[in-house]
Write an enzyme that holds these catalytic residues in place. Structure first.
Site, PDB file in Angstrom:
ATOM      1  N   SER A 139       0.794  -1.217   0.041  1.00  0.00           N
ATOM      2  CA  SER A 139       0.034  -0.090   0.017  1.00  0.00           C
ATOM      3  C   SER A 139       0.748   1.202  -0.023  1.00  0.00           C
ATOM      4  O   SER A 139       1.504   1.559  -1.047  1.00  0.00           O
ATOM      5  CB  SER A 139      -0.979  -0.111   1.226  1.00  0.00           C
ATOM      6  OG  SER A 139      -1.945   0.983   1.207  1.00  0.00           O
TER       7      SER A 139
ATOM      8  N   ASP B  33      -2.510   6.762  -2.927  1.00  0.00           N
ATOM      9  CA  ASP B  33      -1.337   6.113  -2.274  1.00  0.00           C
ATOM     10  C   ASP B  33      -1.002   4.928  -3.498  1.00  0.00           C
ATOM     11  O   ASP B  33      -1.464   5.020  -4.384  1.00  0.00           O
ATOM     12  CB  ASP B  33      -2.001   5.446  -0.988  1.00  0.00           C
ATOM     13  CG  ASP B  33      -2.954   4.173  -1.217  1.00  0.00           C
ATOM     14  OD1 ASP B  33      -3.565   4.294  -2.133  1.00  0.00           O
ATOM     15  OD2 ASP B  33      -2.720   3.421  -0.239  1.00  0.00           O
TER      16      ASP B  33
ATOM     17  N   ASP C 119      -1.035   1.756  -3.949  1.00  0.00           N
ATOM     18  CA  ASP C 119      -1.982   0.630  -4.549  1.00  0.00           C
ATOM     19  C   ASP C 119      -3.305   1.300  -4.792  1.00  0.00           C
ATOM     20  O   ASP C 119      -4.315   0.475  -5.329  1.00  0.00           O
ATOM     21  CB  ASP C 119      -2.159  -0.445  -3.666  1.00  0.00           C
ATOM     22  CG  ASP C 119      -2.873  -0.122  -2.451  1.00  0.00           C
ATOM     23  OD1 ASP C 119      -2.678   0.922  -1.779  1.00  0.00           O
ATOM     24  OD2 ASP C 119      -3.554  -1.201  -1.807  1.00  0.00           O
TER      25      ASP C 119
ATOM     26  N   ASP D   5      -6.078   2.526  -3.447  1.00  0.00           N
ATOM     27  CA  ASP D   5      -7.501   2.493  -3.048  1.00  0.00           C
ATOM     28  C   ASP D   5      -7.714   3.579  -2.473  1.00  0.00           C
ATOM     29  O   ASP D   5      -8.959   3.867  -1.718  1.00  0.00           O
ATOM     30  CB  ASP D   5      -7.518   1.146  -2.114  1.00  0.00           C
ATOM     31  CG  ASP D   5      -6.411   1.260  -0.971  1.00  0.00           C
ATOM     32  OD1 ASP D   5      -5.499   2.039  -1.067  1.00  0.00           O
ATOM     33  OD2 ASP D   5      -6.311   0.268  -0.105  1.00  0.00           O
TER      34      ASP D   5
HETATM   35 MG    MG Z   1      -3.535   1.409  -0.044  1.00  0.00          MG
END
Ligand code: MG
Length: 451
Positions: free
Chosen positions: A100, A243, A245, A247
């Site tokens: 992440s 961020d 990744d 999400d």
């Molecule tokens: Mg994330």
């Protein structure tokens, strides 16, 4: 670890570690064997973010999965919500290789359920039990799984988001958008989505650099100096950053001011929730969202902190919107997980429909500020909590998750991190001065208690 307590591999966000230190290829391969053996399903999808070690960990996990007789469907580099969308629409389990927003030296393994949500704790424990008991499925060579590449996941994901908003209204607005992928997994998907929505896009850090050399992955103001500078030029309607990744999404207003994720969530709720809807958020979000829900006549449910907890509660209650104070917004008509690109599309839609600037829209929200701190702890949390309880005796507290201490209309939430030796402190005030004072006071108290 207490006696009788089982060793856990999965934390609040999958298995995290440092490749070649604790997250070794051998360990990753055995996790792959455990996942394949536990699910005992025909095929599993896999994707990575842009981290340098993504290919290495993916190959190891994938090898373990295939060894159990499971076909591996490789989707390449994708945002985590891109894999989640694929899992739900193909009714297939998934594995995401990501850490992440953590620095580039880390990586992680996260499992996705067939419905696109993060795997339940019960199933994670099931995978761990296979790992610790070494009861791997080892079929004859002729039944080993094969590798299939599917390059359609990113475009299907982008099209699905565009299909969830009024794309023509957004296109007519001819928005000028500055976007910063931070070299992360959204480097192709979000610029493609913004272009398809008719925006003029200036992209920053949209190369897949697995060392994250341009900025740190956590989208907080101190890591977004270039984007803030660019938007301050006055040539943009909105700045957007994700961020690693993708999400989560954070926004910069047209004057170059960073918008706290807590406000973004309330803004989306205020324009998207309808009377009678259910909205879900953890106890760490400010009371801005409570007031907004009262305004629109929606029911607000508070949970413990953690995106998977919010998702599960939303499914249970058929909630329309949910999310966290850190830029993680969940819009269940699209999918019941945090989705950075979906969040960006929703913000553009409400700007298009109201014809208002983002700063005006934020200005209409009830005034609350949230000050967040991470305090390094040198004592176990359980010990610290006992001393803390003495200090705050007689105060109004909520113990749903960590400890939330109420002081009139303001509050401070203190909870231990699931992954690091830190406690997270969230302080709410009507004005920034109040939330900072509250954060300072409790941070000092914690530091004194550790001596
Ligand atoms: Mg994330």
């Amino acid at each position: 670890m207490k006696a009788g307590q089982k060793k856990r591999l999965f934390g609040t966000n999958g298995i995290r570690g440092t490749p070649n230190v604790d997250l070794t290829p051998n360990f990753a391969m055995e996790i792959g064997q455990s996942i394949g053996s536990y699910f005992h399903t025909g095929r599993i999808a896999i994707a990575t973010d842009t981290r340098l070690t993504g290919a290495m960990i993916q190959a190891a996990v994938g090898s373990g999965i295939m060894s159990t007789g499971t076909e591996l469907v490789s989707l390449g580099i994708l945002p985590t919500p891109g894999l989640q969308f694929y899992c739900r629409t193909h009714s297939i389990f998934g594995v995401m290789i990501t850490a992440s927003h953590n620095p580039p030296q880390f990586n992680g393994i996260k499992c996705i359920d067939k419905d696109g949500t993060e795997l339940s704790e019960e199933n994670e424990i099931g995978v761990e039990e296979v790992y610790f008991s070494r009861k791997f499925t080892v079929p004859d060579w002729s039944k080993c799984g094969t590798l299939r590449q599917d390059n359609s996941a990113d475009s299907a994901y982008v099209s699905a988001i565009i299909g969830r908003v009024d794309a023509s209204a957004i296109s007519r607005s001819n928005f000028r958008v500055a976007f910063d992928a931070g070299n992360g997994a959204s480097y192709q998907t979000t610029p493609a989505m913004l272009s398809d929505l008719g925006a003029q896009v200036v992209s920053l850090n949209c190369n897949a650099d697995g060392r994250f050399t341009s900025r740190e992955s956590e989208p907080k103001p101190e890591n977004l100096a270039s984007l803030l500078e660019l938007v301050k030029s006055g040539q943009f309607d909105l700045g957007i950053a994700h961020d690693g990744d993708a999400d989560r999404a954070v926004f910069i207003d047209e004057k170059g001011k960073f918008i706290d994720g807590d406000k973004t969530l309330s803004l989306i709720v205020s324009h998207t929730a309808r009377k009678g809807d259910t909205v879900v958020t953890p106890i760490s979000s400010s009371d801005c969202i409570s007031e907004v829900c009262d305004r629109v006549g929606a029911r607000l449910i508070r949970t413990k902190v953690g995106a998977p907890i919010v998702s599960r509660k939303m499914i249970e209650l058929k909630a329309r919107i949910g999310g966290e104070e850190n830029g993680g917004v969940i819009y269940s008509e699209h999918q019941v997980c945090r989705d950075g690109a979906m969040t960006a599309a929703l913000v553009l839609q409400l700007m298009a429909k109201t014809g208002s600037s983002i700063s005006n829209l934020i200005g209409e929200l009830p005034k609350y500020t949230l000050t967040k701190r991470a305090v390094h702890i040198t004592k176990p949390w359980s010990e610290l909590l006992l001393s803390l309880e003495d200090e705050i005796s007689g105060k109004d507290v909520d113990r749903m998750d960590g400890i939330k201490i109420k002081e009139g209309k303001n509050w401070v939430l203190i909870r231990p991190s699931g992954t690091e030796p830190i406690v997270r402190l969230y302080a709410q005030g009507k004005e920034e001065k109040q939330s900072k004072e509250l954060a300072d006071r409790y941070q000092n108290m914690l530091e004194k208690l550790m001596k």
